[in-house]
Motif scaffolding. Structure first.
Motif, mmCIF file in Angstrom:
data_model
loop_
_atom_site.group_PDB
_atom_site.id
_atom_site.type_symbol
_atom_site.label_atom_id
_atom_site.label_comp_id
_atom_site.label_asym_id
_atom_site.label_seq_id
_atom_site.Cartn_x
_atom_site.Cartn_y
_atom_site.Cartn_z
ATOM 1 N N VAL A 93 0.830 -1.201 0.000
ATOM 2 C CA VAL A 93 0.000 0.000 0.000
ATOM 3 C C VAL A 93 0.867 1.254 0.000
ATOM 4 O O VAL A 93 0.523 2.272 -0.587
ATOM 5 C CB VAL A 93 -1.016 -0.017 1.156
ATOM 6 N N SER A 94 2.038 1.146 0.603
ATOM 7 C CA SER A 94 2.923 2.303 0.629
ATOM 8 C C SER A 94 3.391 2.622 -0.796
ATOM 9 O O SER A 94 3.492 3.780 -1.189
ATOM 10 C CB SER A 94 4.067 2.007 1.597
ATOM 11 N N GLN A 95 3.623 1.566 -1.583
ATOM 12 C CA GLN A 95 4.011 1.781 -2.983
ATOM 13 C C GLN A 95 2.875 2.488 -3.748
ATOM 14 O O GLN A 95 3.104 3.449 -4.479
ATOM 15 C CB GLN A 95 4.243 0.418 -3.611
ATOM 16 N N ILE A 96 1.653 2.035 -3.495
ATOM 17 C CA ILE A 96 0.500 2.626 -4.190
ATOM 18 C C ILE A 96 0.360 4.098 -3.812
ATOM 19 O O ILE A 96 0.129 4.964 -4.647
ATOM 20 C CB ILE A 96 -0.792 1.863 -3.821
ATOM 21 N N MET A 97 0.544 4.391 -2.523
ATOM 22 C CA MET A 97 0.353 5.784 -2.086
ATOM 23 C C MET A 97 1.424 6.693 -2.658
ATOM 24 O O MET A 97 1.141 7.809 -3.048
ATOM 25 C CB MET A 97 0.375 5.855 -0.579
ATOM 26 N N ASN A 98 2.646 6.187 -2.689
ATOM 27 C CA ASN A 98 3.707 7.025 -3.235
ATOM 28 C C ASN A 98 3.473 7.300 -4.713
ATOM 29 O O ASN A 98 3.704 8.394 -5.197
ATOM 30 C CB ASN A 98 5.074 6.396 -2.987
ATOM 31 N N ALA A 99 2.972 6.268 -5.412
ATOM 32 C CA ALA A 99 2.706 6.463 -6.840
ATOM 33 C C ALA A 99 1.522 7.420 -7.029
ATOM 34 O O ALA A 99 1.539 8.275 -7.903
ATOM 35 C CB ALA A 99 2.425 5.123 -7.503
ATOM 36 N N SER A 100 0.504 7.304 -6.170
ATOM 37 C CA SER A 100 -0.688 8.149 -6.329
ATOM 38 C C SER A 100 -0.357 9.613 -6.141
ATOM 39 O O SER A 100 -0.967 10.485 -6.758
ATOM 40 C CB SER A 100 -1.752 7.804 -5.293
ATOM 41 N N HIS A 101 0.579 9.883 -5.255
ATOM 42 C CA HIS A 101 0.964 11.267 -5.004
ATOM 43 C C HIS A 101 1.295 11.970 -6.314
ATOM 44 O O HIS A 101 0.958 13.122 -6.527
ATOM 45 C CB HIS A 101 2.153 11.262 -4.034
ATOM 46 N N GLN A 102 1.927 11.244 -7.223
ATOM 47 C CA GLN A 102 2.328 11.836 -8.504
ATOM 48 C C GLN A 102 1.115 12.230 -9.350
ATOM 49 O O GLN A 102 1.218 13.033 -10.259
ATOM 50 C CB GLN A 102 3.182 10.848 -9.309
ATOM 51 N N LEU A 379 -7.693 4.785 -4.811
ATOM 52 C CA LEU A 379 -6.854 4.907 -3.612
ATOM 53 C C LEU A 379 -7.668 4.537 -2.367
ATOM 54 O O LEU A 379 -7.209 3.777 -1.506
ATOM 55 C CB LEU A 379 -6.358 6.358 -3.522
ATOM 56 N N VAL A 380 -8.880 5.044 -2.308
ATOM 57 C CA VAL A 380 -9.734 4.719 -1.167
ATOM 58 C C VAL A 380 -10.064 3.223 -1.200
ATOM 59 O O VAL A 380 -10.125 2.555 -0.166
ATOM 60 C CB VAL A 380 -11.009 5.588 -1.170
ATOM 61 N N GLY A 381 -10.226 2.666 -2.409
ATOM 62 C CA GLY A 381 -10.454 1.221 -2.540
ATOM 63 C C GLY A 381 -9.306 0.424 -1.935
ATOM 64 O O GLY A 381 -9.512 -0.567 -1.223
ATOM 65 N N HIS A 382 -8.070 0.872 -2.175
ATOM 66 C CA HIS A 382 -6.900 0.166 -1.605
ATOM 67 C C HIS A 382 -6.897 0.267 -0.083
ATOM 68 O O HIS A 382 -6.562 -0.685 0.617
ATOM 69 C CB HIS A 382 -5.606 0.762 -2.158
ATOM 70 N N MET A 383 -7.253 1.444 0.415
ATOM 71 C CA MET A 383 -7.286 1.610 1.885
ATOM 72 C C MET A 383 -8.320 0.650 2.475
ATOM 73 O O MET A 383 -8.084 0.006 3.491
ATOM 74 C CB MET A 383 -7.689 3.031 2.262
ATOM 75 N N ASN A 384 -9.453 0.583 1.806
ATOM 76 C CA ASN A 384 -10.540 -0.277 2.275
ATOM 77 C C ASN A 384 -10.086 -1.738 2.308
ATOM 78 O O ASN A 384 -10.284 -2.446 3.313
ATOM 79 C CB ASN A 384 -11.724 -0.100 1.300
ATOM 80 N N ALA A 385 -9.458 -2.183 1.201
ATOM 81 C CA ALA A 385 -9.019 -3.583 1.125
ATOM 82 C C ALA A 385 -8.007 -3.873 2.230
ATOM 83 O O ALA A 385 -8.017 -4.951 2.846
ATOM 84 C CB ALA A 385 -8.419 -3.842 -0.246
ATOM 85 N N LEU A 386 -7.145 -2.909 2.487
ATOM 86 C CA LEU A 386 -6.124 -3.093 3.521
ATOM 87 C C LEU A 386 -6.786 -3.322 4.885
ATOM 88 O O LEU A 386 -6.451 -4.247 5.620
ATOM 89 C CB LEU A 386 -5.249 -1.844 3.558
#
Ligand SMILES: O=C(O)CCC(=O)C(=O)O
Ligand SMILES: [Fe+2]
Length: 548
Positions: A93-102, A379-386
């Motif tokens: 998830v940290s990888q996803i968040m860092n990528a989303s920031h871009q 992004l919210v979907g990833h947070m939810n799955a986590l």
């Protein structure tokens, strides 16, 4: 969430503005920052100022991210604290968040045609296919009426007709005379340095008028600019939040950058209150060469070139010399997060005439089309799955996210309603999923020696250390920490961090070249701490106690 309650003119709805002729919303492709000359390089970025000394310490550089890395392997520590599944999910998830920031923009811009009285419908239909350097275009704006500026003359006997300019300029001798009259009644534009207003032409060469000395009929609301800015720069996630955010624009200055040599060196805009998140520049049609605005964030740069010779002004519809074609009747604008470093390059000839506005986040009841929904929803979907995963932090724990922007704050409070881009998505998303969220300042415990940097999450006090900019040794810091950290029970090492801190500037001090000396609000980076409840038989449990 607290938000300011000032009244704000409702931005025009997208549905109604869609029926208008669509000029362009420009999101220039981010590029690498424009290389500066060797002389400029020495002073590239924002000079941080302490004690009257100018130090080179560029804002917005990523140079510190490795300095702040915790010496212990964070993965190991998380496995010790939780379980291997949690560590693996966190890494993902940290990888996803860092990528989303871009994916989040830090600046946007566009153009608004001026409908001349006799040719309103023609201008509107032409504007829909105007050229643009952008790959993202949204129909948002209505045409503007010709823009009139009236100003107070120093000599009260000057007739009112000589204290007025109407754009587009008609290139007659009278207009030239009026431009000279305007310049003669303007003041040299200063900028803020170490809490003082300073005039230094090597840093900024421009003329200014305060809103108390001029008036204009131009409205960024009526032209749809503010509605567009709200979509692009104040993302809210979908959901049943009682409060949505809207943008309030406050007219700040009339500026003229005159060629040759008008310019404004790299700076960040001085925040005027903690709800200020951005700045808007509106460029009125007056012929000029040069004067490109460049906005930088996180190693990326966006350019806005409104000169008469800019390539995106070379469309079929207008001549490209600003001397009477349709594009000479176009207003250009750019809005950006005001903590982002920006610069106006030299105006080589002509007059670059701008209205600038401070942008504030205020509450809004309106439902609006959310242009960033496509980014926020996954992004919210990833947070939810986590959080749904029973192997992720089964006993609960803390997640941390270093904000990707700096924030203006004033006193003893920090206003989450001004969170920008992905920072707001993290804040609202985790909160909506039942986690506790709070904001905490980040202290660099060895701020005078970044080699040894150690980050500390520091209490709830966002305010008081601004004036402590003379930290010279550890004793000074220990005093501050005793005071600051005393009630904090979340420790930096208890937190599983979702990203790396992106900036050296932490809560302690940040004074820099701004556009005005203003000592009641400051920028700093901070962290969002997320309290994850334990996972029970029926999914995530409710938080045991309120969390702030
Ligand atoms: O004129 C511009 O494009 C930007 C001006 C600016 O940065 C300021 O007034 O603070
Ligand atoms: Fe600025």
């Amino acid at each position: 969430m607290t938000v300011e309650t000032e009244d704000v003119a409702a931005p025009p709805s997208i549905a109604s503005s869609m029926s208008n002729t669509p000029p362009q919303l420009t999101l220039p492709q981010p590029t690498s920052p424009t290389p500066t000359s060797p002389a400029e390089e020495e002073n590239d970025g924002v000079d941080q100022v302490a004690d009257g000394e100018v130090e080179d310490d560029p804002l917005g550089s990523d140079e510190a991210s490795t300095d702040f890395t915790d010496p212990a392997d964070p993965q190991e520590r998380i496995i010790e604290m939780h379980n291997p599944e949690t560590a693996a999910l966190l890494a993902q998830v940290s990888q996803i968040m860092n990528a989303s920031h871009q994916d989040f923009s830090f600046a946007c811009g566009g153009s608004v045609p001026i409908a001349l009285p006799a040719e309103t419908s023609e201008t509107e239909s032409q504007s829909s296919s105007g050229s643009s350097s952008s790959s993202h275009e949204i129909a948002t704006t209505a045409a503007s009426n010709p823009v009139t500026i009236r100003w107070d003359p120093r000599d009260p006997s000057t007739p009112a007709a000589r204290c007025k300019l109407t754009f587009p300029l008609d290139s007659s001798g009278d207009e030239h005379q009026a431009m000279d009259g305007l310049l003669a009644n303007m003041l040299p534009a200063t900028f803020g340095l170490g809490g003082k207003d300073v005039y230094d032409e090597s840093y900024r060469k421009a003329a200014k008028l305060d809103p108390s000395s001029f008036s204009t009929n131009f409205s960024p609301y009526e032209t749809g600019i503010i509605a567009t800015v709200a979509q692009m720069l104040l993302p809210d996630i979908e959901g049943d939040f009682a409060v949505r955010r809207a943008v309030k624009a406050e007219l700040y200055k009339l500026n003229v950058y005159e060629g040759p040599s008008g310019h404004f060196h790299a700076h960040v805009d001085t925040p005027r209150s903690r709800s200020q998140f951005g700045s808007l520049v509106v460029c009125l049609p007056a012929a000029h060469e040069g004067g490109m605005l460049e906005v930088r964030h996180n190693g990326k740069a966006m350019q806005f070139d409104w000169s008469s010779t800019a390539s995106n002004n070379n469309s079929d519809e207008g001549d490209d010399n600003g001397g009477g074609g349709d594009l000479a009747a176009t207003i250009k604008w750019a809005a950006f997060y005001s903590d982002c470093e920006h610069e106006v390059f030299e105006v080589r000839a002509g007059h670059r005439v701008t209205l600038t506005y401070n942008l504030y986040a205020v509450s809004a009841d309106t439902t609006r089309y959310d242009a960033v929904r496509a980014i926020t929803s996954p992004l919210v979907g990833h947070m939810n799955a986590l959080l749904d995963n029973k192997d992720f932090m089964p006993e609960g724990g803390y997640l941390g996210f270093y904000t990707t922007h700096a924030y203006a704050h004033t006193s003893d409070d920090f206003d989450p309603s001004s969170l920008k881009g992905v920072d707001m998505v993290i804040w609202q998303g985790f909160q909506r999923l039942g986690c506790g969220v709070c904001l905490r300042p980040i202290l660099n415990a060895d701020c005078w020696n970044p080699e040894d940097a150690e980050l500390i999450v520091g209490g709830e006090d966002f305010s008081m250390h601004i004036s402590e900019c003379e930290l010279r040794d550890r004793r000074d810091l220990e005093g501050i920490l005793d005071e600051w950290d005393k009630d904090e029970d979340i420790k930096h090492d208890d937190i599983a961090w979702l990203n790396e801190p992106g900036n050296t500037q932490t809560q302690l001090i940040y004074t820099a070249y701004g556009n005005e000396a203003f000592a009641t609000a400051f920028y700093s980076w901070c962290s969002i701490i997320i309290g994850v409840p334990p996972h029970g038989d029926e999914g995530r449990m409710a938080l045991a106690e309120p969390y702030a």
